[in-house]
Design an enzyme around this catalytic site. Structure first.
Site: not given
Lengths: 357, 357
Positions: B46, B78, B195, B280, B283
């Site tokens: 704002e 604001c 991973t 990400e 499984p």
């Protein structure tokens, strides 16, 4: 041509071994005739449309989804009927792959001074005529594999024995209705013996006004299914191995087709007048068809839910991601909460006309 | 409001623990000011918009994607700035769930005679503010699970040991670019030790102009990953079990967060200023998060290819199809040859304003 294709669609699943064909005749801004081929042995689409148009066909334009035939089959050549009607222009979606026609219909029209355009609406026409084209050119039906899976790729939950527990509730109502529409439009529905033993499905078309049931084809090498299963209605075919004992099935009046492998079975189904097959079998049958290159088209319904452990659509084989089979002409369509993804693994047999590619 | 939401989007991934907010000021048919909150500690949207509008704010309408604040935080309220500007009407997409605001900003505006409308563009605003809302109301980040799979539900081919062989090539270029956009917009990217060990991924944002990298969060209970893996850049977090030996990681300067389970880890990440997490992982990690009810949103990229045997998105559990977890607010979008399916498993925390539901 859109109207002609809509006419043709009324014949889907009813015309084998002939193709579904639609014809519309337009004079100025006026539609003066329309028709479709309702079933083998009855008149072709052009004949119905020309009959409705009568004298108004003179100077008109005919839109037809398949090249008018030029040979005497069960009916006289449509090309001659078109010429006699006085039509001035003919727009054809696709040439007829029948070696007895294969452009001769168009040539005959042109020789008579008719202005002919080929290729308008060809994509949709080819899709409608995939079964006819497949049998005509390859001698086997067009095979459409269908399965419904969750967003984590499962077609069924696992039962206590680690097998599938049936997949009735994967998709929503709109998706299930679409499957019924496919059953109405394709000549046959194929499943494996495992599906018959586990679920005893009726394999009928339900909830489609004016719908008709596809012909059940059960791949059951060892003839181990129950001859009293619900699928064995008149017209149903048992595909068994050459040496299988099918006495009980034959005694129950079930038609038996013996084939050494799935490719031969499809050839035999083509000879029986089956132009298209909806493969609704489980992973084993689907995997065998895929690995043999016999799946022409894939239609997958994906439900927005995650299951966990479950049955995968395919049992194998193991190979690198780079060797996965790519689909072409992929379309996606939301069906309520579900998504339909379709694509081709083989091309629809097609004769390219001059000026087409 | 569409413009205000577009302004807010410029702050996505940069404002935590604050929300991304956009503001547009319109006078008659003229846009006289716009702005967005660029990062915590800098001015609110704002303020930027009012500063640009100056005197032209008098009698104008302000569109703001989140209720103007009513409390003194790092910046003054604001709501007071809006009142002082002479704005006559304020359109707010969604109320601020911060208990210090929670409708008081709107009440303050109304008390000053300003006409306030709440709920315009709320769906998109909630999506943009999901991370902020999640931490504010639930004390943990918004978790978005992403995976890419084939049309037969496989996220990776199998290697010689029966494990995943990496999933680099499942999706096409457009889908991969979309993933990079998500990495740019979410605060953190989470993977499991598996991973990291298998692929040693960089977990960076590539190919997005002006993009910034998300904070890597590696779930590695036993601290078995290599402290020299590519993911361990400044800001990266190792989530380990309370008793794990993390000496080597700490010696390498890696921040270690000890948590008994994933829920506690998320709470701790929230305290570290992480509002949103792109999960990400493979499984195992995804399955653990799902079963703990910690996945809020799912984004699945589906590639039109069939593989055969392969790694499924989830390792388990086994349950009936009727107990699968349903996604809500499902959207599908074609991305080149691929399809993106998104949906929610948990609701975005939201205070309904009067007249909303």
């Amino acid at each position: 041509m859109t109207l002609a294709l809509a006419q043709a669609a009324a014949g889907l699943g009813r015309t084998a071994p002939n193709p579904p064909v639609g014809c519309v005749i337009v004079r100025g801004a006026q539609l003066v005739g329309q028709g479709f081929h309702p079933r083998a042995g009855e008149a072709h689409a052009e004949v119905f449309a020309l009959r409705e148009a009568g004298e108004r066909a003179r100077g008109a334009t005919a839109y037809v989804t398949l090249e008018p035939c030029s040979h005497h089959g069960r009916t006289p050549p449509c090309a001659d009927a078109v010429i006699a009607s006085g039509v001035r222009r003919v727009v054809v979606a696709a040439l007829d792959p029948n070696p007895q026609v294969a452009g001769r219909g168009v040539a005959r029209l042109r020789a008579a001074g008719i202005d002919v355009t080929v290729g308008v609406g060809a994509d949709e026409a080819l899709r409608q005529q995939a079964g006819f084209r497949s049998v005509m050119v390859r001698g086997r039906p067009w095979v459409v594999a269908k399965y419904a899976m969750t967003l984590d790729g499962k077609v069924a939950a696992l039962n206590a024995h680690g097998g599938g527990e049936g997949n009735g509730a994967v998709s929503g109502a709109l998706a299930r209705r679409r499957v019924m529409q496919w059953r109405d439009e394709l000549d046959a529905i194929a499943v494996g013996s495992g599906t018959l033993l586990a679920d005893n499905p009726a394999l009928t078309t339900r909830g489609i006004p004016g719908g008709r049931d596809p012909r059940p084809v059960v791949f059951d090498r060892r003839a181990r299914t129950c001859p009293q299963a619900r699928a064995w209605r008149p017209g149903a075919v048992l595909v068994a191995a050459p040496g299988a004992d099918t006495a009980a099935h034959e005694a129950a009046g079930i038609q038996v087709l013996r084939a050494a492998d799935h490719a031969h079975a499809l050839d035999a189904l083509g000879e029986l007048g089956v132009s298209s097959v909806l493969l609704e079998g489980g992973p084993v049958l689907l995997g065998a068809f895929l690995e043999a290159g016999l799946v022409d088209e894939v239609r997958v319904l994906i439900a927005p839910k995650v299951l966990g452990a479950g049955l995968s659509p395919l049992p194998g084989p193991r190979r690198p991601m780079a060797q996965a089979q790519d689909l072409r002409e992929v379309h996606t369509e939301p069906l309520g909460p579900d998504v339909l993804v379709t694509g081709l693994l083989n091309s629809i047999p097609h004769l390219a006309a001059e000026g087409e590619h």
